[in-house]
Design an enzyme around this catalytic site. Structure first.
Site, PDB file in Angstrom:
ATOM      1  N   GLU A 124      -8.656   0.375  -3.088  1.00  0.00           N
ATOM      2  CA  GLU A 124      -9.488   0.439  -1.875  1.00  0.00           C
ATOM      3  C   GLU A 124     -10.397   1.637  -2.003  1.00  0.00           C
ATOM      4  OE1 GLU A 124      -7.359   0.795   1.786  1.00  0.00           O
ATOM      5  OE2 GLU A 124      -6.226  -1.023   1.404  1.00  0.00           O
TER       6      GLU A 124
ATOM      7  N   HIS B 233      -5.681   3.615  -1.710  1.00  0.00           N
ATOM      8  CA  HIS B 233      -7.009   3.955  -1.198  1.00  0.00           C
ATOM      9  C   HIS B 233      -7.352   5.351  -1.707  1.00  0.00           C
ATOM     10  CE1 HIS B 233      -9.766   4.319   2.629  1.00  0.00           C
ATOM     11  NE2 HIS B 233     -10.402   4.593   1.513  1.00  0.00           N
TER      12      HIS B 233
ATOM     13  N   THR C 209      -8.150   3.694   8.245  1.00  0.00           N
ATOM     14  CA  THR C 209      -9.368   2.887   8.328  1.00  0.00           C
ATOM     15  C   THR C 209      -9.452   2.235   9.695  1.00  0.00           C
ATOM     16  OG1 THR C 209      -8.966   2.412   5.996  1.00  0.00           O
ATOM     17  CG2 THR C 209     -10.712   1.166   7.058  1.00  0.00           C
TER      18      THR C 209
ATOM     19  N   ARG D 271      -9.579   8.077  -1.318  1.00  0.00           N
ATOM     20  CA  ARG D 271     -10.569   8.519  -0.326  1.00  0.00           C
ATOM     21  C   ARG D 271     -11.430   9.632  -0.893  1.00  0.00           C
ATOM     22  NH1 ARG D 271      -8.685   6.655   5.147  1.00  0.00           N
ATOM     23  NH2 ARG D 271     -10.560   7.643   5.884  1.00  0.00           N
TER      24      ARG D 271
ATOM     25  N   ASN E 206       0.854  -1.187   0.000  1.00  0.00           N
ATOM     26  CA  ASN E 206       0.000   0.000   0.000  1.00  0.00           C
ATOM     27  C   ASN E 206       0.898   1.250   0.000  1.00  0.00           C
ATOM     28  OD1 ASN E 206      -1.403   2.287   1.070  1.00  0.00           O
ATOM     29  ND2 ASN E 206      -3.076   0.940   1.644  1.00  0.00           N
TER      30      ASN E 206
ATOM     31  N   HIS F  75      -3.548  -4.612   7.831  1.00  0.00           N
ATOM     32  CA  HIS F  75      -3.673  -3.455   8.717  1.00  0.00           C
ATOM     33  C   HIS F  75      -2.805  -3.638   9.954  1.00  0.00           C
ATOM     34  CE1 HIS F  75      -5.193   0.271  10.260  1.00  0.00           C
ATOM     35  NE2 HIS F  75      -5.844   0.443   9.134  1.00  0.00           N
TER      36      HIS F  75
ATOM     37  N   ARG G  51      -7.258  12.896   0.472  1.00  0.00           N
ATOM     38  CA  ARG G  51      -6.201  13.413   1.346  1.00  0.00           C
ATOM     39  C   ARG G  51      -4.808  12.912   0.956  1.00  0.00           C
ATOM     40  NH1 ARG G  51      -7.389  10.185   6.941  1.00  0.00           N
ATOM     41  NH2 ARG G  51      -9.433  11.102   6.617  1.00  0.00           N
TER      42      ARG G  51
ATOM     43  N   HIS H 215       1.035   6.203   1.790  1.00  0.00           N
ATOM     44  CA  HIS H 215       1.870   7.099   2.592  1.00  0.00           C
ATOM     45  C   HIS H 215       2.925   7.842   1.776  1.00  0.00           C
ATOM     46  CE1 HIS H 215      -0.112   6.213   6.282  1.00  0.00           C
ATOM     47  NE2 HIS H 215      -0.039   4.926   6.012  1.00  0.00           N
TER      48      HIS H 215
ATOM     49  N   GLU I 118     -10.850  -9.496   3.178  1.00  0.00           N
ATOM     50  CA  GLU I 118      -9.574  -9.106   3.784  1.00  0.00           C
ATOM     51  C   GLU I 118      -9.832  -8.990   5.278  1.00  0.00           C
ATOM     52  OE1 GLU I 118      -7.377  -5.798   2.100  1.00  0.00           O
ATOM     53  OE2 GLU I 118      -6.347  -5.462   3.997  1.00  0.00           O
TER      54      GLU I 118
HETATM   55  N1  PXP Z   1      -5.757  -3.023   4.311  1.00  0.00           N
HETATM   56  C1  PXP Z   1      -6.680  -2.030   4.347  1.00  0.00           C
HETATM   57  C2  PXP Z   1      -8.083  -2.354   3.939  1.00  0.00           C
HETATM   58  C3  PXP Z   1      -6.320  -0.724   4.725  1.00  0.00           C
HETATM   59  O1  PXP Z   1      -7.261   0.245   4.752  1.00  0.00           O
HETATM   60  C4  PXP Z   1      -4.978  -0.453   5.063  1.00  0.00           C
HETATM   61  C5  PXP Z   1      -4.573   0.929   5.455  1.00  0.00           C
HETATM   62  O2  PXP Z   1      -4.720   1.796   4.398  1.00  0.00           O
HETATM   63  C6  PXP Z   1      -4.055  -1.510   4.995  1.00  0.00           C
HETATM   64  C7  PXP Z   1      -4.475  -2.793   4.652  1.00  0.00           C
HETATM   65  C8  PXP Z   1      -2.617  -1.313   5.335  1.00  0.00           C
HETATM   66  O3  PXP Z   1      -2.466  -0.978   6.662  1.00  0.00           O
HETATM   67  P1  PXP Z   1      -1.068  -0.476   7.206  1.00  0.00           P
HETATM   68  O4  PXP Z   1      -0.774   0.829   6.523  1.00  0.00           O
HETATM   69  O5  PXP Z   1      -1.293  -0.348   8.665  1.00  0.00           O
HETATM   70  O6  PXP Z   1      -0.056  -1.542   6.834  1.00  0.00           O
END
Ligand code: PXP
Length: 238
Positions: free
Chosen positions: A70, A43, A101, A45, A7, A190, A49, A10, A151
């Site tokens: 996402e 994601h 999330t 949003r 992901n 997550h 953001r 960031h 998931e």
């Molecule tokens: N899975 C989902 C559905 C998420 O919303 C996120 C965070 O954006 C992640 C996985 C990844 O989480 P993390 O950034 O804590 O690794």
């Protein structure tokens, strides 16, 4: 073998801190793939953001792996997904004030709406995943609604320690088996990091882990290609 979805939200967060053009998440997706990412997750949003519309359309054109979008189950996002045609859509709950999330999607409370939503995506040949808490009820409703994947939310596991963490791990293991028995493909994610990922990665039948924050944080020290490579080797070292 468990695969790794990286992901890159960031990366976009750093760019949006200055509302400029760098760092570009599209370029970093290339480095994540060099490090062994099996898919790229973003994601989009409602408040834009971090990831922007331009990012998702460029990623679709340039990545060599798979794109996991996402998004919240809104009409706006449905239109974008149908234009974009990502490999997968993961439906997540979204609140404006949240930092990330927070909980899983409550599929039980939205069965009729979600059935139509999922069907519409599947008609465009997009596979659909539900980001849910590891609960039997949510798994059963995900199956009924027609999701291809679930998931499982590992945020609670990541926050807990000691015996409490062990109990949550058992819940995730049980949920994985229940979902598999129903024919759902099981992903998880997550809050996973270099310290807590191995126990989740060693669960039989987990298809893919989605990891963002810890990989991007580690990239500041070793570069994204290396931080992805390190995570992949941890996941597959069981
Ligand atoms: N899975 C989902 C559905 C998420 O919303 C996120 C965070 O954006 C992640 C996985 C990844 O989480 P993390 O950034 O804590 O690794």
């Amino acid at each position: 073998m468990t695969t790794l979805g990286v992901n890159i939200d960031h990366i976009a967060n750093v760019r949006q801190a200055r509302r400029t053009v760098e760092p570009d998440p599209v370029q970093y997706a290339f480095l994540a793939e060099l490090g062994g990412a099996d898919s790229i997750t973003v994601h989009l949003r409602e408040d834009r953001r971090h990831i922007q519309d331009r990012d998702v359309f460029l990623l679709k054109k340039t990545i060599k792996t798979k794109l996991n979008l996402e998004m919240a189950a809104t009409k706006e996002m449905l239109e974008i997904a149908k234009n974009l045609l990502p490999n997968y859509v993961t439906l997540v709950p979204e609140k404006r004030e949240e930092v990330t999330t927070e909980g899983g999607l409550n599929v039980k409370n939205n069965v009729k709406y979600l059935k139509n939503f999922v069907e519409s995506l599947k008609n465009s040949n997009i596979e659909v995943s539900a980001f849910i808490d590891p609960l039997r009820e949510q798994i059963n409703y995900s199956k009924e609604i027609g999701f291809n994947f679930v998931e499982l939310h590992t945020g609670k596991y990541a926050e807990l320690t000691g015996h409490d963490q062990y109990i949550e791990l058992q819940r995730i293991i049980e949920s994985t088996h229940e979902a598999c028995d129903l024919g759902l493909v099981v992903n998880a994610g997550h809050g996973l990091n270099y310290n807590n990922v191995k126990k989740i990665a060693s669960i039989n039948n987990i298809n893919e882990l989605n990891i963002g924050h810890s990989i991007v944080a580690r990239a500041l020290a070793v570069g994204l290609e290396n931080s992805v490579r390190e995570m992949k080797s941890l996941i597959n070292s069981n």
